[in-house]
Scaffold this motif. Structure first.
Motif, mmCIF file in Angstrom:
data_model
loop_
_atom_site.group_PDB
_atom_site.id
_atom_site.type_symbol
_atom_site.label_atom_id
_atom_site.label_comp_id
_atom_site.label_asym_id
_atom_site.label_seq_id
_atom_site.Cartn_x
_atom_site.Cartn_y
_atom_site.Cartn_z
ATOM 1 N N PRO A 245 3.787 -4.038 52.316
ATOM 2 C CA PRO A 245 4.612 -5.115 51.750
ATOM 3 C C PRO A 245 5.913 -4.578 51.171
ATOM 4 O O PRO A 245 6.099 -3.367 51.012
ATOM 5 C CB PRO A 245 3.716 -5.711 50.667
ATOM 6 C CG PRO A 245 2.705 -4.680 50.367
ATOM 7 C CD PRO A 245 2.563 -3.815 51.578
ATOM 8 N N GLU A 246 6.790 -5.504 50.842
ATOM 9 C CA GLU A 246 8.124 -5.135 50.351
ATOM 10 C C GLU A 246 8.077 -4.174 49.168
ATOM 11 O O GLU A 246 7.305 -4.361 48.231
ATOM 12 C CB GLU A 246 8.901 -6.384 49.930
ATOM 13 C CG GLU A 246 9.447 -7.175 51.089
ATOM 14 C CD GLU A 246 10.413 -8.248 50.646
ATOM 15 O OE1 GLU A 246 11.466 -8.379 51.285
ATOM 16 O OE2 GLU A 246 10.124 -8.949 49.665
ATOM 17 N N LYS A 247 8.930 -3.146 49.278
ATOM 18 C CA LYS A 247 9.153 -2.171 48.212
ATOM 19 C C LYS A 247 10.637 -1.848 48.224
ATOM 20 O O LYS A 247 11.263 -1.851 49.287
ATOM 21 C CB LYS A 247 8.404 -0.868 48.478
ATOM 22 C CG LYS A 247 6.918 -0.952 48.444
ATOM 23 C CD LYS A 247 6.327 0.420 48.720
ATOM 24 C CE LYS A 247 4.828 0.350 48.820
ATOM 25 N NZ LYS A 247 4.237 1.627 49.185
ATOM 26 N N PRO A 248 11.208 -1.536 47.083
ATOM 27 C CA PRO A 248 12.614 -1.132 47.083
ATOM 28 C C PRO A 248 12.784 0.207 47.800
ATOM 29 O O PRO A 248 11.957 1.106 47.641
ATOM 30 C CB PRO A 248 12.955 -1.015 45.594
ATOM 31 C CG PRO A 248 11.649 -0.884 44.894
ATOM 32 C CD PRO A 248 10.609 -1.530 45.758
ATOM 33 N N ALA A 249 13.827 0.302 48.596
ATOM 34 C CA ALA A 249 14.093 1.517 49.369
ATOM 35 C C ALA A 249 15.330 2.221 48.827
ATOM 36 O O ALA A 249 16.433 1.667 48.869
ATOM 37 C CB ALA A 249 14.280 1.180 50.840
ATOM 38 N N ILE A 250 15.141 3.422 48.347
ATOM 39 C CA ILE A 250 16.250 4.206 47.799
ATOM 40 C C ILE A 250 17.344 4.402 48.841
ATOM 41 O O ILE A 250 18.524 4.303 48.524
ATOM 42 C CB ILE A 250 15.731 5.563 47.278
ATOM 43 C CG1 ILE A 250 14.922 5.336 46.000
ATOM 44 C CG2 ILE A 250 16.862 6.546 47.043
ATOM 45 C CD1 ILE A 250 14.312 6.580 45.423
ATOM 46 N N LEU A 251 16.969 4.668 50.073
ATOM 47 C CA LEU A 251 17.946 4.941 51.127
ATOM 48 C C LEU A 251 18.843 3.739 51.406
ATOM 49 O O LEU A 251 19.966 3.884 51.860
ATOM 50 C CB LEU A 251 17.225 5.371 52.411
ATOM 51 C CG LEU A 251 18.078 5.933 53.538
ATOM 52 C CD1 LEU A 251 18.834 7.185 53.097
ATOM 53 C CD2 LEU A 251 17.224 6.240 54.743
ATOM 54 N N PHE A 252 18.351 2.536 51.090
ATOM 55 C CA PHE A 252 19.107 1.317 51.358
ATOM 56 C C PHE A 252 19.482 0.613 50.058
ATOM 57 O O PHE A 252 19.380 -0.608 49.934
ATOM 58 C CB PHE A 252 18.321 0.399 52.300
ATOM 59 C CG PHE A 252 17.889 1.103 53.557
ATOM 60 C CD1 PHE A 252 18.815 1.715 54.385
ATOM 61 C CD2 PHE A 252 16.545 1.193 53.885
ATOM 62 C CE1 PHE A 252 18.420 2.403 55.519
ATOM 63 C CE2 PHE A 252 16.138 1.867 55.027
ATOM 64 C CZ PHE A 252 17.076 2.477 55.844
ATOM 65 N N ASP A 253 19.915 1.394 49.090
ATOM 66 C CA ASP A 253 20.418 0.872 47.814
ATOM 67 C C ASP A 253 19.435 -0.047 47.096
ATOM 68 O O ASP A 253 19.829 -1.033 46.473
ATOM 69 C CB ASP A 253 21.755 0.159 48.011
ATOM 70 C CG ASP A 253 22.826 1.077 48.567
ATOM 71 O OD1 ASP A 253 22.875 2.250 48.145
ATOM 72 O OD2 ASP A 253 23.607 0.624 49.418
ATOM 73 N N GLY A 254 18.151 0.253 47.196
ATOM 74 C CA GLY A 254 17.139 -0.522 46.491
ATOM 75 C C GLY A 254 16.754 -1.833 47.153
ATOM 76 O O GLY A 254 15.936 -2.582 46.618
#
Length: 141
Positions: A109-118
């Motif tokens: 499920p959705e999680k913030p992604a550091i590589l894509f600015d959160g």
């Protein structure tokens, strides 16, 4: 746009040794970003960008058990293991995929992604297609 509301973003390349992937992609004219550790997925990531070719995300172990470990163990030379798309409306996208009678199972499920600015990312296994990642550009919408 298309019926799913998805736009291609990148290929995900899971590797044991990132230096080999960096060498090949650099030789092809890619600009490879600095490695970033993503604690939400326990992986290290580098994005490769090119003026005329698709982006490639290099993914390798974060040191502790993570989502790519088994895959890299089975495919020691590396493997393109996911396609990534961007949507502005995740619920609309998932509804359209279901309407197309595609078996779509959320595996992360959705999680913030550091590589894509959160921005939140989620992963889905689509029967007959494989693994896709979806970046949700508009999580509040």
């Amino acid at each position: 746009m298309n019926q799913f509301g998805l736009t291609f973003h990148h290929f995900g390349l899971a590797v044991k040794r990132p230096e080999h992937a960096r060498a090949l992609l650099t030789g092809l004219g890619y600009r490879i970003g600095e490695p970033i550790f993503d604690p939400e997925q326990n992986v290290n990531l580098c994005m490769g960008e090119h003026d005329t070719m698709p982006q490639v995300e290099i993914i390798y172990s974060g040191g502790l058990p993570g989502p790519i470990d088994k895959m890299v163990a089975r495919h020691g030379s590396g493997i393109v293991y996911h396609l990534c798309y961007v949507t502005n409306d995740l619920q609309h996208t998932l509804a359209r995929i279901a309407e197309a009678n595609l078996d779509c199972i959320c595996v992360a499920p959705e999680k913030p992604a550091i590589l894509f600015d959160g921005k939140p990312v989620s992963f889905y296994l689509i029967s007959g297609v494989g693994l896709i990642e979806i970046i949700n550009e508009n999580p509040a919408g």
